[in-house]
Design an enzyme around this catalytic site. Sequence first.
Site, PDB file in Angstrom:
ATOM      1  CE  LYS A   1       2.667 -23.193  16.907  1.00 54.68           C
ATOM      2  NZ  LYS A   1       1.772 -21.917  16.968  1.00 54.68           N
TER       3      LYS A   1
ATOM      4  CB  SER B   1       0.217 -18.627  18.460  1.00 56.34           C
ATOM      5  OG  SER B   1       0.923 -19.947  18.732  1.00 56.34           O
TER       6      SER B   1
END
Length: 602
Positions: free
Chosen positions: A199, A395
Site C-alpha cells: 500500500k 482500492s
Amino acid sequence: MKNFLTSMLGAFAALLLFTFGATFIFIGFLGVIAALGNKPVPIEDGAYLVFDLSVNITDAPVQLDGAMIIQAITGGGEPASLQLLEVTRALEAAASDPRIAGLLLVGEMTPSGFGSGFATLKEVRKAIVAFKAAGKPVQAYLEQATTREYYLATAADDLVLDPYGLIAMPGLASEPVFFAGAFEKFGIGIQVTRVGKYKSAVEPFTRTDLSSENREQYEQLLGDLWTDIVADVAAGRGMEPAQIQAIVDAEGIMRAETAVASNLVTRAAYRDEIIAELKERADVGDSEETFPQIGMGDYIRLTSKSGKGASGGHVAVVYAEGEIVDGEGLGGDVGGVSFARRIRQLRQDDDVKAIVLRVNSPGGSASASEHIQRELRLARESKPVIVSMGSYAASGGYWISAYGNRIFAEPSTVTGSIGVFGVLFDIQRLANETLGITFDSVKTGHFADAFTISRPKTPEEMAVIQRMVDWIYDEFVGKVADARGLQRAVVEEIAQGRVWSGVEALNLGLVDELGGLEDALAHAAAEAGLGEDYRLVEYPRKKDFSEALSDLLGRFRTAVKPARGGLESRMMETIRAQFALLESFNDPKGVYARLPVDLRIR
C-alpha cells in the site's frame, strides 16, 4: 447638482438596459447556435468517417459545458471530449451504414484525468477492428504518434506516417513525484498509518524514492499492460510480439524511414498525398473540393439518437469515474452521498431491470466507498448488478465493485489494491519556526484535539488511528472474501494493497471475465431476461443546452481545449495534480482506500 444626478441616473439606466439587452441577445445567439448544432449533417454517399484522435475519451457521458458552447460559437470544430460508448456504437453503426465508405484516423490524443486509458482504448480498437471486418477500409495517418495513437492505428489496413513524423513507443513508464524532501524543507510534518506492505499511496509524502515492494508491483503491472499492448500491435502489423519488442528496445523513437523498414507502418506519405488518394477513390475531380467525409462528433450526433430496444425494460449504466470522495462531490468526483442516492433511486425504480456499474476510479474515501457498496448490495437483492471495469478500478474502486453479480475487466485494467492507509499532516514547525505563529488549546477530553494540524499526533493518538485503519482493512478483506467466494487466507495473500492487471485479477479470482462495457451490458440484459429488447439509460445523464447555458452564465467561466505544453506547463501540471489530490483527502476519519497516489502510466 440636480443635473448631475439626473445625468448619472440616466447613464446608470442606460448601462442596465445595455447589459440586459446584451445578455438577452447573447442568450438568443447561443440558442441559435444550439439549434444549428442540432441540425442534421448530411452524409454523402461514399463518405469517410473521420476520427480525429485529438480528444479525451471518457467513460461517462460528455457534459455540454461552457467550453463546448464557446467552441460552437467560435466554430471550434470537433469536440475536445468524446464518450466511449458513443464512439464504439458510432463505429458499429458506420460499419453497416451504406453511405460510409471507410474510416480515417488522424490526430494526436489529448488524455485528461482518467480518460483515454489503455482499457478504454482497447474497447475503441476492438470497434475499429470490427469495422474493418465488415469489409470497409481503415486508413490511418500519423504525424507525431505516441503509444496511444499508434496502438489504435495498428488496426488500420493502411498505416501511413508523415515523412518527417515519428513514432514514440519506448514502452510504458510511471514516474512518481516525491514530496518528503520539500515537506521537510518547509516544515510540514506528516504521519501515516497503513495496512498492506504494497500500500504505497503514502510513499510520495514519506520517501524520496520507490520502496522495493512498490517497485516490484509497478514492474509486474506495467509488464502485464505492455504485454497486452504489444500483442495487439503485433497482430495488427502481422508480426510476432518479440519482433515488436526488439524494435522498441533498439530505437524507442522511430523516424519514418525506420518505421517503414521495420514494418511498423505501411508507408510514408504527406497529408496532401493521402487526401489526393481519398479524392481519387471518391472520384472527386475538382481540385478545390475535398473527399466526402463526416467527423466522428457529427456522426455520433446523427446515430446516438436512435437508442436501442426502446420498447423493453431499462438497463441503467452508472459511471463511477474519478476520485471517490465523502459527501456530494464536485464535478469529476464520485461523491459517496450523491452516488449512493443514485443507486438507491435505480434499485427502487421498477422500470430498471438491471444495473451496470462502470468503474474508472483509483478509489479514495473508505467511508464513501462503503456507502456506495451498501446500496449496490441492496440493489442486487432485486435485480442484476453487473460491473464493468475501465482503466482503473482499484482500492476504493474495487471496494464498490466486489459485490457485482459478475465483474468484467480488460487485460489492461488496473485493479486490486486491497489495502488501507491514513495520512495526517501538521504545520507546527512551519508555523512556529518560519512564520512565528503559535497555538494553544483548551479541551474537555483527552482526544478532543486529536485531528488538529497544529502539532504532530501523540503515540496514543496514532494508536487510535492505526486501530481504525486495521479495522477497515479487516472489513475490506472480509467483504472481498464474502463477495468473491474466496477463503479469507487467500484474500489476505493477494491483498496487502497490491495492484494487479485485469489478466492477473482474473487468475486470482478478483474478476470473472475479460471484456468491455458492451459485454457487461449484454450480460446484464440477458440476466434480466431482456435479450436485446431494452432501453439503455445512463447516469450521470448529459445536460441539455438550457442547463449548460445556465451553468455557464452562473459561473462565468471559459475553458480551453487542452494542448501539449512545454517543460514549464508540464511540470506545473504534474505538481498541480498532486496537490489537487490532497484536496480529495476528505474522509471524516482520515482513512483511505486508494491506489498509489500518482500511478499515471505513459
